[in-house]
Design a protein around this motif. Structure first.
Motif, PDB file in Angstrom:
ATOM      1  N   SER A  24      54.082   7.841  50.323  1.00 42.80           N
ATOM      2  CA  SER A  24      53.586   9.132  50.786  1.00 42.80           C
ATOM      3  C   SER A  24      53.006   8.920  52.170  1.00 42.80           C
ATOM      4  O   SER A  24      52.415   7.884  52.463  1.00 42.80           O
ATOM      5  N   ILE A  27      58.159   8.311  55.743  1.00 43.37           N
ATOM      6  CA  ILE A  27      59.472   8.595  55.181  1.00 43.37           C
ATOM      7  C   ILE A  27      60.348   7.361  55.308  1.00 43.37           C
ATOM      8  O   ILE A  27      60.659   6.918  56.424  1.00 43.37           O
ATOM      9  N   SER A  29      63.485   6.854  54.840  1.00 46.76           N
ATOM     10  CA  SER A  29      64.831   6.985  55.388  1.00 46.76           C
ATOM     11  C   SER A  29      64.860   6.939  56.913  1.00 46.76           C
ATOM     12  O   SER A  29      65.925   6.732  57.496  1.00 46.76           O
ATOM     13  N   ARG A  70      67.432   2.296  48.214  1.00 49.97           N
ATOM     14  CA  ARG A  70      66.516   3.348  48.647  1.00 49.97           C
ATOM     15  C   ARG A  70      67.005   4.694  48.133  1.00 49.97           C
ATOM     16  O   ARG A  70      68.196   4.996  48.171  1.00 49.97           O
ATOM     17  N   ASN A  72      66.447   8.374  49.084  1.00 52.66           N
ATOM     18  CA  ASN A  72      65.851   9.185  50.145  1.00 52.66           C
ATOM     19  C   ASN A  72      65.196  10.451  49.592  1.00 52.66           C
ATOM     20  O   ASN A  72      64.201  10.923  50.147  1.00 52.66           O
ATOM     21  N   ASN A  75      62.041   9.347  48.111  1.00 53.29           N
ATOM     22  CA  ASN A  75      61.265   8.571  49.079  1.00 53.29           C
ATOM     23  C   ASN A  75      60.715   7.306  48.429  1.00 53.29           C
ATOM     24  O   ASN A  75      59.518   6.984  48.502  1.00 53.29           O
ATOM     25  N   THR A  76      61.622   6.595  47.783  1.00 54.34           N
ATOM     26  CA  THR A  76      61.263   5.404  47.014  1.00 54.34           C
ATOM     27  C   THR A  76      62.238   4.279  47.335  1.00 54.34           C
ATOM     28  O   THR A  76      63.439   4.512  47.502  1.00 54.34           O
TER      29      THR A  76
END
Length: 120
Positions: A24, A27, A29, A70, A72, A75-76
């Motif tokens: 958090s 980002i 990506s 990943r 996207n 967001n992990t």
């Protein structure tokens, strides 16, 4: 920025684990991301690294057993670890290198670490 690593635990040699790192404030990506580990009494070392364009780099001794990926949307970043060995025992840290949301300065961000213990 918060990087929340999870998925560590105790596993027998030869087993598998998947680590997750949810971010958090940054980002994945559009920034570089990676996993590092630190065994007791040793320096922190690179495990796997992923660039913005999805290119990956691994520690030579791990590239045949570990996979970084990943998501996207979530967001992990993940680290799939197979054929685990006792020498893989370490605290695993998630890393993001780049720009936090709303920031113009580049920084290196670390998660809190998750312990992986591989028993023989």
């Amino acid at each position: 920025v918060q990087l929340q690593a999870s998925g560590g635990g105790l596993v027998q040699a030869g087993g598998s684990l998947t680590l997750s790192c949810a971010a958090s404030g940054i980002i994945f990506s559009i920034n570089h991301s990676g996993w590092y580990r630190q065994a007791a009494g040793k320096q922190r070392e690179l495990v796997a690294f992923m660039t913005v364009d999805g290119s990956t780099k691994y520690a030579d001794s791990l590239k045949d057993r570990f996979t970084i990926s990943r998501d996207n949307v979530a967001n992990t970043v993940y680290l799939q670890m197979n054929s685990l060995k006792p020498e893989d025992t370490a605290v695993y840290y998630c890393n993001a290198e780049g720009y936090a949301e709303g920031s113009r300065s580049k920084n290196n961000y670390w998660g809190q670490g998750t312990l992986v213990t591989v028993s023989s």
